[in-house]
Each structure stands twice: as C-alpha cells, then as structure tokens.
Design an enzyme around this catalytic site. Sequence first.
Site, PDB file in Angstrom:
ATOM      1  N   CYS A  11       2.255   5.217  -6.346  1.00 37.03           N
ATOM      2  CA  CYS A  11       2.716   6.312  -7.187  1.00 37.03           C
ATOM      3  C   CYS A  11       3.638   5.769  -8.271  1.00 37.03           C
ATOM      4  O   CYS A  11       4.122   4.650  -8.211  1.00 37.03           O
ATOM      5  CB  CYS A  11       3.465   7.335  -6.335  1.00 37.03           C
ATOM      6  SG  CYS A  11       2.457   8.087  -5.046  1.00 37.03           S
ATOM      7  N   CYS A 446       7.761  -9.392  -0.208  1.00 35.35           N
ATOM      8  CA  CYS A 446       7.082  -9.073   1.049  1.00 35.35           C
ATOM      9  C   CYS A 446       5.610  -9.427   0.894  1.00 35.35           C
ATOM     10  O   CYS A 446       4.956  -8.960  -0.048  1.00 35.35           O
ATOM     11  CB  CYS A 446       7.238  -7.589   1.384  1.00 35.35           C
ATOM     12  SG  CYS A 446       6.276  -7.065   2.832  1.00 35.35           S
ATOM     13  N   CYS A 449       1.019  -8.030   4.233  1.00 37.89           N
ATOM     14  CA  CYS A 449      -0.412  -7.742   4.320  1.00 37.89           C
ATOM     15  C   CYS A 449      -1.239  -9.020   4.341  1.00 37.89           C
ATOM     16  O   CYS A 449      -2.400  -9.006   4.749  1.00 37.89           O
ATOM     17  CB  CYS A 449      -0.850  -6.844   3.172  1.00 37.89           C
ATOM     18  SG  CYS A 449      -0.428  -7.467   1.528  1.00 37.89           S
TER      19      CYS A 449
END
Length: 461
Positions: A11, A446, A449
Amino acid sequence: MQKDRRIGEECGVFAIYDPDGECAKNTYYGLYALQHRGQESCGIAVNNNRNITHYKDMGLVNDVFNDKILTKLSGTMAVGHVRYSTTGESMRENAQPLVLRYSKGNIAIAHNGNLVNKDTLARELSITGAIFQTTTDTEMIAYTIAKERLKSGSIEAAVEKSINRLIGSFSLIVMSPQKLIAARDPWGFRPLCMGRKGNAVIFASESCALDSIGADFERDLLPGEIIIVKNGEIKSITTHTNKKPHSMCIFEYLYFARPDSIIEGQSVHDSRMLAGKYLAQEYPAEADVVIGVPDSGLSAAMGFAKESKIPYGIGFVKNKYIGRTFIQPSQSMRENSVRIKLNVLKSTVENKRVVMVDDSIVRGTTSKRIVKLLRSFGANEVHVRSSAPPFMWPCYFGTDIPSRDQLVACKYNMEEIRKLIGADSIGFLSTDALKKIIPDARCGYCDGCFSGRYPVDIQTE
C-alpha cells in the site's frame, strides 16, 4: 484455481498539512505517483474546520476521483491511501483511509504494513466490545488508538502508547481534527518520508510522491518515530526509536518502490543496477542481448548488460492500460494474459541468444509463459536471470508472498526450475549480494522471505 499473479504491491500513504489549501488535489497527485503500490482501491480524507470528510472506492486513482469530487474535499489537512490487500479482502469496506468516530471526536487513519499480532489484538478488542466493520488490521490499529485516547491527554500520546501493542510493520498516518500525525514501526520495515513545499508539510511512502507535487524532500522518519504537525508546528516523539534493529524490507529496493525514489539515502534505480551487476558476476551468460521484464526488471537488466558487456535491448512493450485487476475468466484467456500485458520486439530477440532479467520468480508460471513467448518470436536461446534470490519463506510484514507449497524454489532444485520454465539456463541473485546492493542506505534490511531469518520472533507472536 489459484490466481497466476506476481508479488503484490504494498500500500501507499500520502498526507499533507497546507494552510493555503489545495490539499485534496495535492493528495490526488501524490497518490497517482504511488499508484504502483496499490491498485485495488484508493481514498482521500480531508479536515475542514475540524470536520473530517472522505471519499473512497475500488479502482485506480484516476477512475475514483474527478474534479467535482476533489473540489468538495476542501480543507487544510488531508490523508490519502492506495491499497493492495495483504490483510483483508478486496472490497470497498476495506478501502482506506478509515474514518472512525468515537467519544473524543473523529480520526482518519491510513496504514501501510502488516501486523504480526493482529489475531491477538482482534481477540482482545472483541472482548472489550469492539465490532469490526472491515477485515483489515488497520481497523485494529484505529481501535487501539481510540481506546488509548480515552486514557491519554492527547492523540499523539495515544499513538505513542499504542505502538507498544503493535508488532509488525506499519507506516501510519493519523489525522485528528487538529493534528496530522505520522508514525513508523520501531523496525522501520516500510518507508515513510517527510517533505515541504512552502508552508505545507507532507508525508509520503516514497520520495517520488513529493516530487510529483514539487515538494522538497526533507528526511525519512526514524524507525519508531512519531511526528506531529499542528498549525504548521512540528514536534517529534522518539521514545520508540533505537529500540529494534532497523530492518527495511529489501524487496522495496528490488521490486516495490519506483526506480526514481530514494529510500533511506539509497537510490532505488542504483540498487537494481547493482543487483544486475552482481547477478552478471554470479551467473554470467554467453548471449547477444540482455532484456528486462517491465517494470522492475529493467534497471537490473541495464546493470547486467553493463557488467557483462552484452548489449542492452528493449525486449518487451508493456500495455500500460492493463492493471492488476485484469480478469482472466477462462484457461485460454489465462494463457494469453502474458501476450496481452507484454508484447515482444521481434527485431530485438529474433535469431539471438537472449538474457531475460526479471525482478523475481515466484511460482514459475509467468516465467514459463514469457520464455515461451520469446521463443515464439525467434529467440534462439533464453537465459533467465532473477535479480532477487529464490523465495523460500513467507513474509509476515505485508509482502504478498504465497505459502511455501506454492513457491517454486521450495519444490524444485535449480535444474528442475530451469526445465519447468523452459529456459536454457537460470540464475538467482545470492542472498550474500543483498547487502552490496544498498551501499548508500542508512539502514539494515529484512530478507526473511529469502533466508527465513526474521527480525521479529514469529513463533512467539
């Protein structure tokens, strides 16, 4: 049937305080610049004489808003949002900003991110009588702030206390009748910056949105920082800063953000060029031309071409009028979707050995169709390169990454993936290279994933 789609955009939020007016129109342009971060719904809320009004709907910014609607949205403060649903269904009720009326007045909230502890919050709020109108974690944030406001002397104090309850990623805008508040989660997962234009103060997910209205970039918000704007005066609360490791989502640089944005001091375009450079070093290829898959793969392809000394070419023409909501009701239409979204420049690839650089490979189905398409236009060889490492783990902080059983790298080895997509060779950027693609960034990152290492204890939460 599982939807065949690429990784979902994040978003985008935009907010402005401007005593000279034109807030809604400036927010419109800001959201237009952030359209790549969310294409399902959008909305704008404005504050006029302490009265918050708003308009939101499903669709793209230029489809939802027009001059008539924007003229009615007059005020000295505004907050806007473009949405892609990572939490909550795709429906009008979940469009933002969320406007909440409670005993202390009205607030409007727009949020980019994803709470890890949303289920715990929902249970606690339900026990105290909360009735949810949406399926988003944004509503949980709103209720948490409203609940704290009943015990606090100001809305900013309520936001400050609420951060203690919010675990996960959030770049947050809160607009009360008198104040505009921007806050960022203590890990700094998602970007949020501040700019100025004359007397106006602006907050945006990316610096490209500031550029769209001619505003000057001032700085990124610190992880955990809360900034309050009241009558043009700015106050910063830093009680939550420097409490967690700064963990900007590395996929912002690889995919989400616009290439003309600068995040934490690092040019997104330069990051992708570097990703292409190291990809060429790690997985070189003997080829005649390097092409990129629009849009995020283009900068990486340029970097690959520059490092490998293989000519860069424009391999695809993208249909700019096809959004994420393109309907594929039948198998035949699903198979033709790549041709509708992308067409090949035959003169670039015919009778040539082609390196095709994409930003990522998720399930492998789209890559397979693109490889097939290139061969149908006469490519002799197709060497696929991904400027992101293989996706091995889900994301809990707002990136729409499927479960592990849908990730191609979790089911097959490299050679099996190559055969699956029909490429002559394949290569993924290594996780070790990630730290080298953001040399100018003032942050850590980060890569959960890709690596399975998260800055938050996921099992505990």
